[in-house]
Write a protein that holds these residues in place. Sequence first.
Motif, mmCIF file in Angstrom:
data_model
loop_
_atom_site.group_PDB
_atom_site.id
_atom_site.type_symbol
_atom_site.label_atom_id
_atom_site.label_comp_id
_atom_site.label_asym_id
_atom_site.label_seq_id
_atom_site.Cartn_x
_atom_site.Cartn_y
_atom_site.Cartn_z
ATOM 1 N N LEU A 193 -0.328 -26.425 32.085
ATOM 2 C CA LEU A 193 -0.290 -24.987 32.276
ATOM 3 C C LEU A 193 -1.590 -24.518 32.918
ATOM 4 C CD1 LEU A 193 1.251 -23.944 28.841
ATOM 5 C CD2 LEU A 193 2.443 -24.401 30.991
ATOM 6 N N GLY A 194 -1.671 -23.227 33.182
ATOM 7 C CA GLY A 194 -2.888 -22.685 33.746
ATOM 8 C C GLY A 194 -4.089 -22.941 32.862
ATOM 9 N N ASP A 195 -3.877 -22.948 31.549
ATOM 10 C CA ASP A 195 -4.967 -23.203 30.604
ATOM 11 C C ASP A 195 -4.378 -23.887 29.374
ATOM 12 O OD1 ASP A 195 -7.465 -23.245 29.491
ATOM 13 O OD2 ASP A 195 -7.428 -21.171 28.803
ATOM 14 N N GLY A 196 -4.092 -25.169 29.496
ATOM 15 C CA GLY A 196 -3.493 -25.912 28.396
ATOM 16 C C GLY A 196 -2.307 -26.720 28.873
ATOM 17 N N ALA A 197 -1.404 -27.020 27.956
ATOM 18 C CA ALA A 197 -0.246 -27.855 28.292
ATOM 19 C C ALA A 197 0.856 -27.601 27.279
ATOM 20 C CB ALA A 197 -0.622 -29.338 28.275
ATOM 21 N N LEU A 198 2.082 -27.919 27.685
ATOM 22 C CA LEU A 198 3.190 -27.900 26.746
ATOM 23 C C LEU A 198 4.125 -29.052 27.067
ATOM 24 C CD1 LEU A 198 6.166 -26.804 27.954
ATOM 25 C CD2 LEU A 198 4.978 -24.630 27.937
ATOM 26 N N VAL A 199 4.891 -29.451 26.051
ATOM 27 C CA VAL A 199 5.883 -30.510 26.192
ATOM 28 C C VAL A 199 7.242 -29.951 25.825
ATOM 29 C CG1 VAL A 199 6.697 -32.724 25.333
ATOM 30 C CG2 VAL A 199 4.259 -32.370 25.712
ATOM 31 N N ALA A 200 8.173 -30.007 26.780
ATOM 32 C CA ALA A 200 9.574 -29.651 26.558
ATOM 33 C C ALA A 200 10.406 -30.770 27.166
ATOM 34 C CB ALA A 200 9.905 -28.309 27.185
ATOM 35 N N SER A 201 10.961 -31.652 26.343
ATOM 36 C CA SER A 201 11.434 -32.946 26.822
ATOM 37 C C SER A 201 12.939 -33.093 26.992
ATOM 38 C CB SER A 201 10.956 -34.045 25.857
ATOM 39 O OG SER A 201 9.561 -34.190 25.903
ATOM 40 N N GLY A 205 -3.195 -24.852 23.728
ATOM 41 C CA GLY A 205 -3.593 -23.639 24.433
ATOM 42 C C GLY A 205 -4.424 -22.729 23.558
ATOM 43 N N ARG A 206 -4.718 -21.567 24.089
ATOM 44 C CA ARG A 206 -5.513 -20.573 23.351
ATOM 45 C C ARG A 206 -4.538 -19.578 22.721
ATOM 46 N NH1 ARG A 206 -10.939 -20.980 25.653
ATOM 47 N NH2 ARG A 206 -10.855 -22.210 27.583
ATOM 48 N N TYR A 207 -4.274 -19.746 21.448
ATOM 49 C CA TYR A 207 -3.253 -18.952 20.775
ATOM 50 C C TYR A 207 -3.801 -18.310 19.509
ATOM 51 C CZ TYR A 207 -0.009 -21.390 23.859
ATOM 52 O OH TYR A 207 0.628 -21.882 24.963
ATOM 53 N N GLN A 208 -3.211 -17.183 19.207
ATOM 54 C CA GLN A 208 -3.448 -16.521 17.932
ATOM 55 C C GLN A 208 -2.248 -16.802 17.047
ATOM 56 O OE1 GLN A 208 -4.829 -12.466 18.195
ATOM 57 N NE2 GLN A 208 -3.812 -11.879 16.282
ATOM 58 N N THR A 209 -2.485 -17.107 15.781
ATOM 59 C CA THR A 209 -1.408 -17.461 14.867
ATOM 60 C C THR A 209 -1.135 -16.320 13.900
ATOM 61 O OG1 THR A 209 -1.985 -19.805 14.994
ATOM 62 C CG2 THR A 209 -0.635 -19.118 13.124
#
Length: 441
Positions: A124-132, A201-205
């Motif tokens: 991603l622009g700042d991080g990554a994700l996995v959707a397989s 990524g940069r997330y708020q929980t």
Amino acid sequence: MAVQQSAGPDPYFPANGDPRYRVHRYELTLDYRPGPNRLGGAARINAIAGRAPLTEFQLNLADFRIGRVRVDGRQAHYTHRGGRLRIRPAKPVRPGAAFTVEVHWSGNPRPVNSPWGGLGWEELGDGALVASQPVGAPSWYPCNDRPADKASYLISVTTPSAYSVVTGGRLLTRTTKASTTTWVYEQAAPTSSYLVGLVIGRYQTVLLGDPGPGGVPQHAHIPAHLLADVSRDFARQPAMMELFQELFGPYPFDEYAVVVTEEDLDVPVEAQGLSLFGANHVDGARGSERLVAHELAHQWFGNSVSVADWRHIWLNEGLAKYAEWLWSERSDGRPARQPAAAAHRLLSSLPQDLRLADPGRKAMFDDRLYERGGLAVHALRRALGDDVFFRMLRGWTSLHRGGAVTTRTFAAHVARFAPEPVEELLDAWVYGTALPPLPEG
């Protein structure tokens, strides 16, 4: 738990998976640096051989540099081409014996090619994700990539401390040293390789609702600027959880998380204990609430109860589609017959050459499969009556929890509950192609 593995390769993806053994547990230790998109990994895979000696076997893994491969602690010979890591142990594995594979790899992860574009690890622009789904898991770790080969997971991810790591399962520890943090998650429930989701990524929980004693913890991991909109769009998810537990049986995992990325996604994607949404699915007006219901329902249908191979994908998508209609029925007073009628009108205007029980690889994500799958479930409800229908669904999720099933398994299960034969109904809706009449009622 019933796991019905195909005797041979998956008919839709014959290059993926190896039916000669099954995996019991994956232990993945990963180090990821977002800037250069650099991934280093070590896997310890505990597996059990099938009925024949294993003189060689394969894992699926994309184009990484391989550092070391061992079987039961001994160096193994291997070749790595075309997404297949072929391993020949120093000593053949005896039939039915437990064995351990260790693989070290590194490189720049990227999606693997598929008929639907790139799948799996996405920078991603700042991080990554996995959707397989369905064959993207080898984009980031070595696996026996077949949906029926379900295993538990221990996943450790080290990344710069500014980033959060989210995956399905329970967070065991989070340890910061200097400028990096290591996140360790445990997913004890049997999990298909494509259902191992990961987001960095940069997330708020935030906590979605108060689960109360014995309730299911539900968290959202979101960009801070989307907090207000997400709070409205996902406000009714705890009520969905209550409804689906009432109708489908207990939630099958320890907790449930949703992630909303900064980027847009074509569609939300389910993983085990986790669903991924794009920023385009958030509008502050609950415009995508049916998708919130759909992804949550997959935790029962598709994740806990998985398909033995991809021919049976309608069991995932048809039941999740019908869950959308059930949520609308309960929350907004719109009976399921109304969206069923709309789906029937749509299908009647489209080609009628799709067979739910075996749609073919090209049509496994066709919109018609979702709509016709929902209609098939609605037809069963009308035939069985509500009391029997929902008892049947709760029995399905209980009997096959953690397992893998086929369409014929489902047909046999329905028949045990039906007061009258349902073979003709299933033949028309599931095994036929012509669109049957709209179910009455």
